[in-house]
Design a protein around this motif. Structure first.
Motif, mmCIF file in Angstrom:
data_model
loop_
_atom_site.group_PDB
_atom_site.id
_atom_site.type_symbol
_atom_site.label_atom_id
_atom_site.label_comp_id
_atom_site.label_asym_id
_atom_site.label_seq_id
_atom_site.Cartn_x
_atom_site.Cartn_y
_atom_site.Cartn_z
ATOM 1 N N ALA A 18 0.839 -1.203 0.000
ATOM 2 C CA ALA A 18 0.000 0.000 0.000
ATOM 3 C C ALA A 18 0.873 1.250 0.000
ATOM 4 N N GLY A 19 1.986 1.207 0.708
ATOM 5 C CA GLY A 19 2.916 2.328 0.703
ATOM 6 C C GLY A 19 3.490 2.576 -0.684
ATOM 7 N N ILE A 20 3.877 1.501 -1.353
ATOM 8 C CA ILE A 20 4.405 1.626 -2.717
ATOM 9 C C ILE A 20 3.343 2.217 -3.634
ATOM 10 N N ASP A 21 2.098 1.788 -3.476
ATOM 11 C CA ASP A 21 0.998 2.302 -4.304
ATOM 12 C C ASP A 21 0.887 3.825 -4.218
ATOM 13 N N LEU A 22 1.205 4.392 -3.056
ATOM 14 C CA LEU A 22 1.107 5.841 -2.888
ATOM 15 C C LEU A 22 2.109 6.595 -3.747
ATOM 16 N N PHE A 23 3.173 5.939 -4.177
ATOM 17 C CA PHE A 23 4.178 6.586 -5.019
ATOM 18 C C PHE A 23 3.848 6.469 -6.510
ATOM 19 N N ARG A 24 2.940 5.590 -6.855
ATOM 20 C CA ARG A 24 2.529 5.463 -8.259
ATOM 21 C C ARG A 24 1.802 6.746 -8.673
ATOM 22 N N GLY A 25 2.198 7.301 -9.794
ATOM 23 C CA GLY A 25 1.622 8.563 -10.241
ATOM 24 C C GLY A 25 2.226 9.771 -9.564
ATOM 25 N N ARG A 26 3.203 9.546 -8.682
ATOM 26 C CA ARG A 26 3.868 10.637 -7.977
ATOM 27 C C ARG A 26 5.387 10.595 -8.204
ATOM 28 N N GLY A 27 5.797 10.041 -9.317
ATOM 29 C CA GLY A 27 7.215 10.024 -9.639
ATOM 30 C C GLY A 27 7.847 8.652 -9.693
ATOM 31 N N LEU A 28 7.131 7.619 -9.234
ATOM 32 C CA LEU A 28 7.665 6.255 -9.296
ATOM 33 C C LEU A 28 7.795 5.846 -10.756
ATOM 34 N N VAL A 29 9.021 5.541 -11.163
ATOM 35 C CA VAL A 29 9.275 5.156 -12.545
ATOM 36 C C VAL A 29 9.545 3.659 -12.631
ATOM 37 N N LYS A 30 10.351 3.157 -11.720
ATOM 38 C CA LYS A 30 10.763 1.759 -11.730
ATOM 39 C C LYS A 30 10.177 1.047 -10.513
ATOM 40 N N GLU A 31 9.569 -0.111 -10.740
ATOM 41 C CA GLU A 31 8.996 -0.864 -9.624
ATOM 42 C C GLU A 31 10.105 -1.246 -8.639
ATOM 43 N N PRO A 32 9.903 -0.958 -7.359
ATOM 44 C CA PRO A 32 10.932 -1.294 -6.375
ATOM 45 C C PRO A 32 10.946 -2.785 -6.062
ATOM 46 N N THR A 33 12.090 -3.255 -5.663
ATOM 47 C CA THR A 33 12.244 -4.619 -5.185
ATOM 48 C C THR A 33 11.982 -4.620 -3.686
ATOM 49 N N ILE A 34 11.155 -5.536 -3.229
ATOM 50 C CA ILE A 34 10.916 -5.678 -1.784
ATOM 51 C C ILE A 34 11.981 -6.606 -1.230
ATOM 52 N N ILE A 35 12.650 -6.146 -0.187
ATOM 53 C CA ILE A 35 13.788 -6.855 0.387
ATOM 54 C C ILE A 35 13.434 -7.308 1.804
ATOM 55 N N PRO A 36 13.452 -8.624 2.067
ATOM 56 C CA PRO A 36 13.252 -9.073 3.444
ATOM 57 C C PRO A 36 14.528 -8.813 4.251
ATOM 58 N N VAL A 37 14.352 -8.348 5.477
ATOM 59 C CA VAL A 37 15.486 -8.060 6.355
ATOM 60 C C VAL A 37 15.260 -8.777 7.675
ATOM 61 N N ASP A 38 16.246 -9.531 8.101
ATOM 62 C CA ASP A 38 16.232 -10.184 9.412
ATOM 63 C C ASP A 38 17.658 -10.082 9.930
ATOM 64 N N GLN A 39 17.877 -9.173 10.866
ATOM 65 C CA GLN A 39 19.237 -8.863 11.277
ATOM 66 C C GLN A 39 19.335 -8.651 12.775
ATOM 67 N N THR A 40 20.552 -8.782 13.259
ATOM 68 C CA THR A 40 20.874 -8.446 14.638
ATOM 69 C C THR A 40 21.708 -7.182 14.610
ATOM 70 N N VAL A 41 21.275 -6.182 15.359
ATOM 71 C CA VAL A 41 21.991 -4.916 15.444
ATOM 72 C C VAL A 41 22.523 -4.739 16.856
ATOM 73 N N LEU A 42 23.552 -3.916 16.980
ATOM 74 C CA LEU A 42 24.105 -3.604 18.293
ATOM 75 C C LEU A 42 23.408 -2.375 18.837
ATOM 76 N N THR A 43 23.072 -2.426 20.116
ATOM 77 C CA THR A 43 22.443 -1.294 20.792
ATOM 78 C C THR A 43 23.195 -1.045 22.095
ATOM 79 N N PRO A 44 22.952 0.078 22.742
ATOM 80 C CA PRO A 44 23.595 0.313 24.034
ATOM 81 C C PRO A 44 23.283 -0.770 25.076
ATOM 82 N N SER A 45 22.159 -1.490 24.887
ATOM 83 C CA SER A 45 21.815 -2.555 25.838
ATOM 84 C C SER A 45 22.109 -3.951 25.285
ATOM 85 N N GLY A 46 22.918 -4.033 24.218
ATOM 86 C CA GLY A 46 23.310 -5.332 23.680
ATOM 87 C C GLY A 46 22.663 -5.621 22.334
#
Length: 158
Positions: A18-46
């Motif tokens: 639905a978010g991508i749909d909002l860019f259609r007609g508003r400058g979106l030229v190339k269909e974006p690739t949806i990328i799954p992300v599953d990561q571990t990040v470092l934070t001040p609490s580990g």
């Protein structure tokens, strides 16, 4: 701390398509690739897990990152409250040319680190990023990235 090349505005959305749909007609030229992300990040609490789906939409020289959150142990995306619309502004992103120089100055400035990750030595090949919590001054987070030129060119071509 504001420095580097501002190239991205990022938004949280509950429904990525639905978010991508909002860019259609508003400058979106190339269909974006949806990328799954599953990561571990470092934070001040580990280490903390983050899982979701993202996409990048380029309009001119500005990249729009859309983020659909699934698991957010850091709380960095879940704390982006609804504004009544399908997209909620979350952060801006700067690319810095010299990560070591930049990183040496991060601890001397007054915005706390919310999370960071260094993918050097991993398949992603040299991407580094961190988020500073600048909400008390700017009302949003600030992300900083560093990456090899070949990766930057690949991201620009997406």
């Amino acid at each position: 701390m504001l420095e580097g090349l501002h190239y991205q505005n990022a938004y949280i959305c509950d429904d990525l398509e639905a978010g991508i749909d909002l860019f259609r007609g508003r400058g979106l030229v190339k269909e974006p690739t949806i990328i799954p992300v599953d990561q571990t990040v470092l934070t001040p609490s580990g280490p903390k897990r983050q899982k979701g789906r993202i996409c990048f939409i380029w309009i001119g020289d500005l990249q729009y990152e859309l983020i659909e959150n699934e698991i957010d142990e850091v709380g960095i995306y879940a704390n982006c409250l609804s504004n009544g619309g399908p997209l909620r502004f979350h952060h801006i992103c700067f690319r810095v040319p010299d990560w070591a120089d930049f990183r040496a100055r991060v601890d001397a400035q007054d915005f706390p680190i919310a999370m960071e990750r260094d993918l050097t030595g991993e398949p992603e090949g040299g991407l580094k990023f961190l988020y500073l919590d600048a909400r008390k001054v700017f009302g949003h987070y600030i992300e900083y990235t560093s990456m090899p030129e070949a990766m930057w060119q690949h991201i620009r071509a997406m």
